[in-house]
Design a protein around this motif. Sequence first.
Motif, PDB file in Angstrom:
ATOM      1  N   PRO A   1      -3.278   1.871   6.199  1.00 26.38           N
ATOM      2  CA  PRO A   1      -2.623   2.117   5.100  1.00 26.38           C
ATOM      3  C   PRO A   1      -2.484   3.780   4.574  1.00 26.38           C
ATOM      4  O   PRO A   1      -1.403   4.106   4.596  1.00 26.38           O
ATOM      5  N   ALA A   2      -3.409   4.044   4.582  1.00 33.33           N
ATOM      6  CA  ALA A   2      -3.876   5.362   4.101  1.00 33.33           C
ATOM      7  C   ALA A   2      -3.015   6.272   5.128  1.00 33.33           C
ATOM      8  O   ALA A   2      -2.173   7.367   4.744  1.00 33.33           O
TER       9      ALA A   2
ATOM     10  N   ALA B   1       2.623   1.780  -3.543  1.00 31.37           N
ATOM     11  CA  ALA B   1       1.868   2.291  -4.488  1.00 31.37           C
ATOM     12  C   ALA B   1       1.663   3.602  -4.649  1.00 31.37           C
ATOM     13  O   ALA B   1       1.484   4.436  -5.882  1.00 31.37           O
TER      14      ALA B   1
ATOM     15  N   THR C   1       0.847   5.873   5.055  1.00 27.68           N
ATOM     16  CA  THR C   1       1.453   6.285   4.191  1.00 27.68           C
ATOM     17  C   THR C   1       1.528   7.816   3.811  1.00 27.68           C
ATOM     18  O   THR C   1       2.712   8.612   3.549  1.00 27.68           O
TER      19      THR C   1
ATOM     20  N   VAL D   1       0.137  -1.859   7.619  1.00 21.95           N
ATOM     21  CA  VAL D   1      -1.168  -2.896   6.869  1.00 21.95           C
ATOM     22  C   VAL D   1      -2.340  -2.630   7.419  1.00 21.95           C
ATOM     23  O   VAL D   1      -3.547  -2.390   6.428  1.00 21.95           O
TER      24      VAL D   1
ATOM     25  N   ASP E   1       0.779  -1.259  -0.145  1.00 22.71           N
ATOM     26  CA  ASP E   1      -0.231  -0.069   0.121  1.00 22.71           C
ATOM     27  C   ASP E   1       0.752   1.041   0.057  1.00 22.71           C
ATOM     28  O   ASP E   1       0.588   2.525  -0.538  1.00 22.71           O
ATOM     29  N   GLN E   2       1.887   1.371   0.866  1.00 24.21           N
ATOM     30  CA  GLN E   2       2.882   2.325   0.800  1.00 24.21           C
ATOM     31  C   GLN E   2       3.444   2.538  -0.411  1.00 24.21           C
ATOM     32  O   GLN E   2       3.661   3.605  -0.958  1.00 24.21           O
TER      33      GLN E   2
END
Length: 273
Positions: free
Chosen positions: A250-251, A39, A254, A247, A36-37
């Motif tokens: 994630p948002a 991306a 990040t 995890v 997720d990071q």
Amino acid sequence: MIVPTAAGGLHVTTIGEGTALLFWPSLFLDAAMWADQIAVLKNRYRCILIDPPGQGASAPLTRVISLSQCGDALVEVMDALAIERAGIVGCSWGGMVAINVAARQPQRVTAIAALNSASRAPSAFERIQADALSHFLRRFGFVPWLCKEIVKGFLSPAAIAARPDLVARLTTDLQRQNPVSCAWTALSLLKHRNDQSALLPAVACPALVFSGGKDRGFPPSQGRAMAHAMANARFETIAGAGHLAPVEYPAPITALIMTFFAEVLDGAEKTSS
């Protein structure tokens, strides 16, 4: 690619371009935990993803290794990729490695993000648990019961109840690991790791220290104390996060990483130019 290091051959993947950030994940997981990071961060940074010793596609582990050997291995990855200085992002085990490198080889580190990590040595009870876990892994591997118990340590109770997809993802990630190698990593990190508290004052680079409010292994009190002991650290927390905040959240994580490195790395580049 596989990079020969003091801790064995490490599988390394490079994604994106720009200032280098190295990523080291948690115990029993590989670089996929950062999906997720990456991306998002790959659009601004050269992301170097490391599978730790004995995990993922790295060479099997056959011995106990130290945090200093892990730190040396990370620097050997940098050397193999001709990276003079870089930022380091680590979760749990990875945060310990980031601290080790920043303290012992400060000339190679621009900034670190130590997420859900700690500087203390294991307690006597934790060392007993590590022995039992190592024996179980060697004999039975990542059976469903053990995966369930490990995931309970990874995630907050709320996430376990509400996110079956996340539980399934982590279970799959665990079951693809080499159980014998992970028995050695369990002994290395959960039984034999040294106390790094004395290294904290030597971490002079900008540091982001993050703790999850629901992290039962490394609670916020420990993260806050770590940040206080460093020369240039900030402390952040998310009240509902467990041990694998990248995890589970994630948002926000990040965004936290992006903002931190944009300030300390991108800002430094503008100043130097």
